[in-house]
Design a protein around this motif. Structure first.
Motif, mmCIF file in Angstrom:
data_model
loop_
_atom_site.group_PDB
_atom_site.id
_atom_site.type_symbol
_atom_site.label_atom_id
_atom_site.label_comp_id
_atom_site.label_asym_id
_atom_site.label_seq_id
_atom_site.Cartn_x
_atom_site.Cartn_y
_atom_site.Cartn_z
ATOM 1 N N GLU A 203 1.472 -6.608 2.698
ATOM 2 C CA GLU A 203 1.759 -7.862 2.001
ATOM 3 C C GLU A 203 1.054 -7.976 0.656
ATOM 4 N N LYS A 204 -0.172 -7.405 0.551
ATOM 5 C CA LYS A 204 -0.934 -7.537 -0.700
ATOM 6 C C LYS A 204 -1.577 -6.202 -1.082
ATOM 7 N N PRO A 205 -0.779 -5.160 -1.281
ATOM 8 C CA PRO A 205 -1.349 -3.845 -1.592
ATOM 9 C C PRO A 205 -2.149 -3.841 -2.888
ATOM 10 N N GLU A 206 -1.821 -4.775 -3.810
ATOM 11 C CA GLU A 206 -2.537 -4.810 -5.090
ATOM 12 C C GLU A 206 -3.993 -5.212 -4.927
ATOM 13 N N CYS A 207 -4.384 -5.690 -3.753
ATOM 14 C CA CYS A 207 -5.780 -6.080 -3.521
ATOM 15 C C CYS A 207 -6.675 -4.875 -3.264
ATOM 16 N N PHE A 208 -6.098 -3.714 -3.008
ATOM 17 C CA PHE A 208 -6.880 -2.534 -2.650
ATOM 18 C C PHE A 208 -7.042 -1.626 -3.866
ATOM 19 N N SER B 45 -9.539 1.261 -3.761
ATOM 20 C CA SER B 45 -10.242 2.501 -3.442
ATOM 21 C C SER B 45 -9.312 3.596 -2.935
ATOM 22 N N ARG B 46 -9.292 4.704 -3.624
ATOM 23 C CA ARG B 46 -8.522 5.865 -3.186
ATOM 24 C C ARG B 46 -9.100 6.423 -1.886
ATOM 25 N N LYS B 47 -10.411 6.373 -1.750
ATOM 26 C CA LYS B 47 -11.036 6.911 -0.545
ATOM 27 C C LYS B 47 -10.717 6.052 0.675
ATOM 28 N N LEU B 48 -10.712 4.739 0.503
ATOM 29 C CA LEU B 48 -10.337 3.848 1.599
ATOM 30 C C LEU B 48 -8.896 4.112 2.026
ATOM 31 N N LEU B 49 -7.982 4.195 1.068
ATOM 32 C CA LEU B 49 -6.583 4.428 1.402
ATOM 33 C C LEU B 49 -6.392 5.801 2.041
ATOM 34 N N GLY B 50 -7.211 6.760 1.621
ATOM 35 C CA GLY B 50 -7.160 8.070 2.264
ATOM 36 C C GLY B 50 -7.553 7.996 3.727
ATOM 37 N N GLU B 51 -8.583 7.199 4.029
ATOM 38 C CA GLU B 51 -8.968 7.004 5.427
ATOM 39 C C GLU B 51 -7.871 6.280 6.195
ATOM 40 N N CYS B 52 -7.197 5.338 5.546
ATOM 41 C CA CYS B 52 -6.095 4.626 6.205
ATOM 42 C C CYS B 52 -4.977 5.598 6.586
ATOM 43 N N ARG B 53 -4.717 6.595 5.740
ATOM 44 C CA ARG B 53 -3.654 7.552 6.025
ATOM 45 C C ARG B 53 -3.940 8.360 7.280
ATOM 46 N N SER B 54 -5.222 8.641 7.560
ATOM 47 C CA SER B 54 -5.567 9.482 8.713
ATOM 48 C C SER B 54 -6.112 8.675 9.885
ATOM 49 N N PHE B 55 -5.855 7.371 9.877
ATOM 50 C CA PHE B 55 -6.247 6.499 10.988
ATOM 51 C C PHE B 55 -5.064 6.456 11.947
ATOM 52 N N VAL B 56 -5.254 6.984 13.162
ATOM 53 C CA VAL B 56 -4.111 7.263 14.030
ATOM 54 C C VAL B 56 -4.302 6.691 15.436
ATOM 55 N N ARG B 57 -3.218 6.728 16.198
ATOM 56 C CA ARG B 57 -3.275 6.410 17.619
ATOM 57 C C ARG B 57 -3.714 7.667 18.359
ATOM 58 N N ASP C 232 -3.646 -3.871 8.433
ATOM 59 C CA ASP C 232 -2.289 -3.347 8.289
ATOM 60 C C ASP C 232 -1.397 -4.346 7.558
ATOM 61 N N ALA C 233 -1.493 -5.625 7.953
ATOM 62 C CA ALA C 233 -0.686 -6.653 7.295
ATOM 63 C C ALA C 233 -1.040 -6.788 5.826
ATOM 64 N N ALA C 234 -2.331 -6.713 5.513
ATOM 65 C CA ALA C 234 -2.757 -6.839 4.115
ATOM 66 C C ALA C 234 -2.258 -5.670 3.270
ATOM 67 N N LEU C 235 -2.242 -4.476 3.844
ATOM 68 C CA LEU C 235 -1.758 -3.305 3.109
ATOM 69 C C LEU C 235 -0.287 -3.458 2.729
ATOM 70 N N ALA D 285 3.580 1.994 2.249
ATOM 71 C CA ALA D 285 2.816 1.044 1.437
ATOM 72 C C ALA D 285 1.567 1.707 0.874
ATOM 73 N N ILE D 286 0.923 2.541 1.681
ATOM 74 C CA ILE D 286 -0.287 3.232 1.224
ATOM 75 C C ILE D 286 0.044 4.201 0.100
ATOM 76 N N GLU D 287 1.100 5.003 0.289
ATOM 77 C CA GLU D 287 1.471 5.992 -0.721
ATOM 78 C C GLU D 287 1.859 5.311 -2.031
ATOM 79 N N ALA D 288 2.567 4.186 -1.929
ATOM 80 C CA ALA D 288 2.962 3.465 -3.143
ATOM 81 C C ALA D 288 1.741 2.965 -3.901
ATOM 82 N N ARG D 289 0.764 2.439 -3.183
ATOM 83 C CA ARG D 289 -0.449 1.936 -3.849
ATOM 84 C C ARG D 289 -1.263 3.085 -4.439
#
Length: 484
Positions: free
Chosen positions: A428-433, A435-447, A423-426, A286-290
Motif C-alpha cells: 500500500e505504501k512502498p514509497e515509505c521504504f 533501505s535496499r538491505k531491508l527489502l533484500g531481507e524481505c525477498r528472502s523471508f519465507v514460509r 506486508d500490507a505496508a509494502l 511490490a518489493i522489486e518495483a520499489r
C-alpha cells in the motif's frame, strides 16, 4: 591448449576431445561410458569465461562437467591446486567419486607415470611429479580454502550452502590466484540469499552468466501429448523455444509430481525460477518495483552500518524500533529502524554486531537526535538487558511500554500480525521504504517447512523484524494518542 579449437576437431576444444578420449562417467543404467559433452556442456564451453556463474535445471550434467574441466586443468598444468566446495559433505564426496573415476580410468602410462599419486582419499588427490593436487571440501567448514592459493575453484549448489554463504564465498575468493578460473553453479532456491545476489550482480563482478533450462537435456522427454490439448502457455513455449510434444509431455509430468517446486527444480527462465521457489511471504512484485526506485542515503555513519535518508525535522515526531541481538561477531545483528510517526516514512536504519551498553547508547542517542523519539525495544531475550541499560545507564525516559511493562513483546500471536502489517505496508505504501538491505531481507523471508516464517537458510531477517515491530508499535501509538 585445452581451450583451443583446431579445425581437425570439428569445432570442439582440445579439452572436450580429451574428455571424450580419457574421462569416463557412470551412466544412469550403471555402465561406464566416455564423457562426451551434452548440449548444455557444449554451450557452456562455447560461452565460458574465466569467471562463471551457472543457473540450471536439475541434473543437467554441469557439476560433472565442471569437475571434468578442472581435472584436466589440474593434470595438464604443473603447480595447479583445484578446489571443489559442495553444500554438504555427502555432496562433496559424491563429486569426488566422479573425479576418482576420471583418475582410475586414465591410460596406465599416465596413471602409473607422471600422474601417479602420493595421496588419494575421499578429500584429496596429490600428484607429486607435477606438484598438483585436487581437493574437495564442504561449505559447512567456514575455513574452507583458508591458507591455500587456488588456481581452479568450483562452488557447487551455492544456493544451498549452510551458515553464511556470502562470508564463506568471500573467503574462498580471497584464496584465488591471479587469473584463476571460477565456476559457481546451482539450481535456484528462492529470491534473496547469496546465489541470487551473485546472479543479479554478475555484470558488476565480471562474471559470465549461463542459464540452462530443462529442455536442453535430451533425456527430458515423455509420451507425446495430443497437440489439440496444448494450453496457451504450452503453445507459447513450443513457438518460442521449439519444444515438441514429447517435451511438453515431460513438462506435464514434472508439474504433476513437483507441483509448486516444478519451476524451481526444472527452471524455464532466469527470473520466475527464483520467484516461484522459496515460498516468499511478502509480495515480491511490490518489493522489486520499489527496489528499482530507491533513493540514495544522504549520510552514512559507523562504517556504513548506519544509513540516514531523512534527517530529523523540527516539529516532527519519530519512533526508533530496536531488535537486539547478543552483540557477538557471529550470528544475527542488532537492527534499528527510525520511522516518522505520522507518515510511517523510514528515515534511518542501523544493523550491526553490537549489544549491551554499546547498543543502548547508540539507540538512545539516535532517539534523542530524532526529537526525543519513542524508543521501542523488543524485550524478548537480549532486549531486557538493553532496556534496563537505556533506562538506567543512559537515563532515557521516552520508552514504549506494553501492558504496563517497558518494551515490546513478540509472541506467537503478535508475530503473524506484525508480519502481516509489514506486508500490507509494502503493497500500500512502498514509497515509505528506503533501505535496499531491508527489502533484500524481505525477498528472502519465507514460509518454512514447519509452518513458521523466517529467513531462508543463509539469509537474515533482523531488519524485517525491527521494521515489523516499528510499524506495529506506530499503529498502537497513533491509536492511543501517545504521539500527540
Amino acid at each position: 591448449m585445452l581451450d583451443q579449437r583446431p579445425a581437425s576437431l570439428g569445432g570442439r576444444t582440445v579439452g572436450m576431445a580429451l574428455a571424450a578420449q580419457w574421462l569416463k562417467v557412470r551412466t544412469r543404467v550403471g555402465r561406464t561410458a566416455a564423457l562426451r559433452a551434452n548440449p548444455a556442456q557444449q554451450e557452456f564451453e562455447r560461452r565460458r569465461g574465466r569467471l562463471n556463474i551457472i543457473l540450471k535445471a536439475r541434473q543437467m550434467g554441469l557439476t560433472t562437467w565442471a569437475g571434468a574441466r578442472f581435472f584436466l586443468r589440474t593434470v595438464t598444468r604443473p603447480g595447479t591446486l583445484t578446489l571443489e566446495v559442495a553444500h554438504t559433505q555427502e555432496a562433496a564426496e559424491e563429486i569426488f567419486r566422479i573425479v576418482h573415476r576420471f583418475l582410475d580410468c586414465l591410460p596406465p602410462q599416465l596413471r602409473d607415470g607422471p600422474l601417479r599419486t602420493s595421496r588419494n582419499n575421499v578429500r584429496q588427490i596429490v600428484f607429486p611429479e607435477i606438484d598438483a593436487q585436487y581437493r574437495v571440501e564442504s561449505a559447512a567448514d567456514r575455513n574452507a580454502g583458508r591458507g591455500l592459493t587456488v588456481q581452479n575453484l568450483h562452488c557447487s549448489e551455492l544456493a544451498r550452502w549452510p551458515g553464511d554463504p556470502a562470508e564463506t564465498l568471500a573467503g574462498l575468493r580471497a584464496a584465488l590466484a591471479p587469473q584463476a578460473e571460477l565456476i559457481i553453479e546451482s539450481t535456484p532456491d528462492g529470491v534473496g540469499g547469496c546465489f541470487h545476489d551473485e546472479w543479479q550482480k554478475a555484470a558488476e563482478t565480471g562474471m559470465v552468466r549461463h542459464f540452462f533450462p530443462w529442455w536442453m537435456e535430451p533425456r527430458y522427454r515423455a509420451a507425446a501429448v495430443d497437440a489439440r490439448s496444448l494450453s496457451a502457455e504450452e503453445c507459447d513455449l513450443t513457438l518460442r523455444h521449439g519444444l515438441d510434444l514429447e517435451q511438453i509431455g515431460f513438462r506435464r509430468q514434472v508439474r504433476a509430481n513437483f507441483r509448486s517446486l516444478a519451476r524451481q527444480e526444472y527452471a524455464e527462465d532466469d527470473e520466475n525460477c527464483f520467484r516461484t521457489s522459496g515460498e516468499s511471504v511478502f509480495e515480491l512484485e511490490a518489493i522489486e518495483a520499489r527496489l528499482r526506485n530507491l533513493p540514495a542515503a544522504r549520510e552514512w555513519r559507523r562504517n556504513g552500518d548506519l544509513e540516514i535518508w531523512l534527517p530529523a525535522l523540527a516539529g516532527k515526531k519519530y519512533l526508533v524500533a530496536v531488535d537486539p541481538a547478543g552483540g557477538g561477531s557471529e550470528g544475527d545483528s542488532s537492527a534499528v529502524e527510525v520511522l516518522e510517526l505520522e507518515s510511517g516514512l523510514q528515515c534511518a536504519e542501523f544493523a550491526g554486531h553490537v549489544g549491551g551498553l554499546e547498543l543502548a547508547r547508540l539507540v538512545t542517542e539516535l532517539a534523542a537526535e530524532y526529537n526525543h523519539a519513542w524508543l521501542v525495544v523488543e524485550r524478548n531475550n537480549h532486549g531486557a538487558g538493553v532496556l534496563a541499560l537505556a533506562e538506567t545507564a543512559c537515563r532515557y525516559d521516552r520508552i514504549y511500554r506494553q501492558g504496563g511493562q517497558s518494551g515490546w513483546l513478540t509472541t506467537s500471536i503478535s508475530r503473524p500480525a506484525m508480519i502481516g502489517g509489514l506486508d500490507a505496508a509494502l503493497v500500500e505504501k512502498p514509497e515509505c521504504f528506503m533501505s535496499r538491505k531491508l527489502l533484500g531481507e524481505c525477498r528472502s523471508f519465507v514460509r518454512l517447512a514447519d509452518g513458521r516464517t523466517g529467513a531462508r537458510a543463509g539469509t537474515h531477517d533482523d531488519r524485517v523484524m525491527a521494521m515489523a515491530m516499528g510499524l506495529a508499535a506506530r499503529n498502537e501509538l497513533l491509536a492511543t494518542g501517545y504521539s500527540f
